[in-house]
Scaffold this motif. Structure first.
Motif: not given
Length: 455
Positions: A224-235, A240-242, A247-259
């Motif tokens: 039951g997640v709602r995706l809000e944003e994939i946060v990135s830098d130049a690399n 991922v913010r979700w 309804g609680e906002t979470r942030y999971t650090a990563c260097d790859m996202v699969g959709l």
């Protein structure tokens, strides 16, 4: 009955549907031509690694290893015995007047046919998420291809998001290979998934296998997640913010996202060949129109996920049925179909339940901010799409001509479904009322030098 030996049958695609279609035709004395983009037969689900690859089938295909090996063996034997004309690494780019225009390793080639079986499979159905255009954001299918073909995980810290059985499967495969999965984010809630359970119980073993894979993911899996944003830098991605189901906002650090949100049928060649389409509200996409035997027009037959998303087992059945329909129409003695037709009905009930349990995230797509990229090929934002609806109306091909959405190298494969939702929301109509993008050849990018003939 006697065979019309002058008729030439061509099959496009050598996945489960194409391989079973070829086997059925050969058993009836027909020598089909097989054209496939892959280096080897198998399609996506039974994709084969290059020679010298050391991972055993059990690691590549899991519980489907025996099926994969058996199917590969049958097809390889047909090729070795010369009972079919097999052309790997060849891409069909256009079809017109019973001629396939094909890009081969040696250049352009034309294949004439009397009867055409399209077993073109499916690809990821993806939804736009703010930030998804960053390098390091892949489809679930791309992550699976890298793993099967080269034994590679595309990131060191991985977040997978979307919904559907492929989400769980790819996560479990990566986990088994030793990848570092940080989170598996499913946009479908438990209540929604249970709503499709009755249909899915048409194949209880498959349901149990899916639950077993999900149990392996443990606390990594979130419903039951709602995706809000994939946060990135130049690399590339940094996190991922979700929002969780509370309804609680979470942030999971990563260097790859699969959709990925299940699959969409690959229908470009079917459209060019003259097939008609109907909008399926459960699948939220346009589906080719065909009868039980896969007949979709005069001399045109469809099989596998390119017709309906029924999985590998369903694709094998659909391949046999399409080939059988072809044989009947040719006046050739054909095998019985009662068992396959019955099985196909059961698989369709399962697939329909699956579509309801893991739905397309319509509300999430319609609510994306204006600055969100929708068409990654052309860099078209949701705001630009909405603005063109105001000026040009809600017909999808007109919006395409004004905004360039769907004009890039993927030809709308990644943005068409999401674009239709945004157009429909802006115009106040249903997605089916905006129409579907017209197919155009070539259906894949091609080198100009390979296509231009000397005068």
């Amino acid at each position: 009955m006697t065979m019309k030996s002058e008729e030439r049958v061509v099959i496009v695609g050598a996945g489960p549907a194409g391989m079973r279609a070829a086997e059925t035709l050969v058993a009836a004395g027909v020598t089909p031509v097989i054209i496939d983009e892959g280096l080897k037969s198998g399609g996506q689900i039974y994709r084969r690694p290059p020679d010298g690859f050391q991972r055993p089938p059990e690691k590549l295909y899991g519980s489907e290893a025996r099926k994969a090996v058996d199917l590969h063996g049958v097809f390889d034997q047909l090729v070795a015995s010369g009972k079919l004309d097999y052309h790997p690494q060849c891409s069909v780019l256009a079809v017109a007047q019973n001629i396939l225009y094909v890009l081969t390793p040696a250049g352009r080639r034309e294949f004439a046919y009397d009867r055409l079986i399209l077993a073109t499979g499916a690809m990821d159905r993806v939804a736009p998420v703010p930030g998804w255009q960053a390098p390091g954001v892949y489809s679930l299918g791309a992550a699976q291809i890298a793993l099967k073909s080269q034994g590679v995980a595309l990131g060191r810290e991985i977040v997978l998001a979307g919904s559907g059985p492929l989400l769980t499967l790819v996560a479990a495969q990566l986990l088994m290979a030793g990848a570092n999965i940080r989170a598996v984010l499913d946009t479908s809630s438990l209540t929604t998934q249970l709503s499709g359970l009755w249909g899915m119980l048409a194949r209880p073993r498959v349901v149990l296998r899916g639950l077993f894979l999900r149990a392996k993911l443990g606390r990594l899996y979130h419903l039951g997640v709602r995706l809000e944003e994939i946060v990135s830098d130049a690399n590339g991605p940094t996190g991922v913010r979700w929002k969780n189901i509370s309804g609680e906002t979470r942030y999971t650090a990563c260097d790859m996202v699969g959709l990925g949100w299940h699959l969409r049928s690959e229908t470009h060649l079917a459209g060019l060949a003259g097939c008609s389409f109907d909008y399926d509200h459960d699948w939220a996409q346009w589906i080719p129109r065909a009868d039980r035997m896969g007949r979709a027009g005069n001399g045109l037959y469809l099989a596998g996920d390119g017709l309906k998303i029924l999985g590998a087992d369903g694709a094998e059945i659909a391949g046999r049925l399409a080939a059988t329909g072809c044989l009947i129409d040719m006046g050739v003695a054909a095998p019985g179909t009662a068992r396959d037709v019955s099985l196909l009905g059961r698989y369709e009930r399962f697939a329909r339940g699956m579509a309801r349990a893991f739905p397309w995230p319509r509300d999430m797509v319609r609510a994306v901010p204006d600055e969100t990229i929708v068409c990654r090929c052309e860099g078209i934002t949701a705001g630009q799409l909405r603005e063109n609806v105001i000026y040009g109306g809600s017909e999808v091909n007109r919006v395409k001509s004004l905004s360039r959405v769907g004009m890039g190298r993927c030809q709308g494969r990644f943005c068409q479904i999401a674009g239709a939702e945004l157009i429909a929301a802006q115009a106040g109509v249903r997605a089916c009322e905006v129409g579907r993008l017209r197919e155009q050849g070539p259906v894949r990018p091609l080198p100009i030098g390979a296509w231009v003939e000397d005068a």
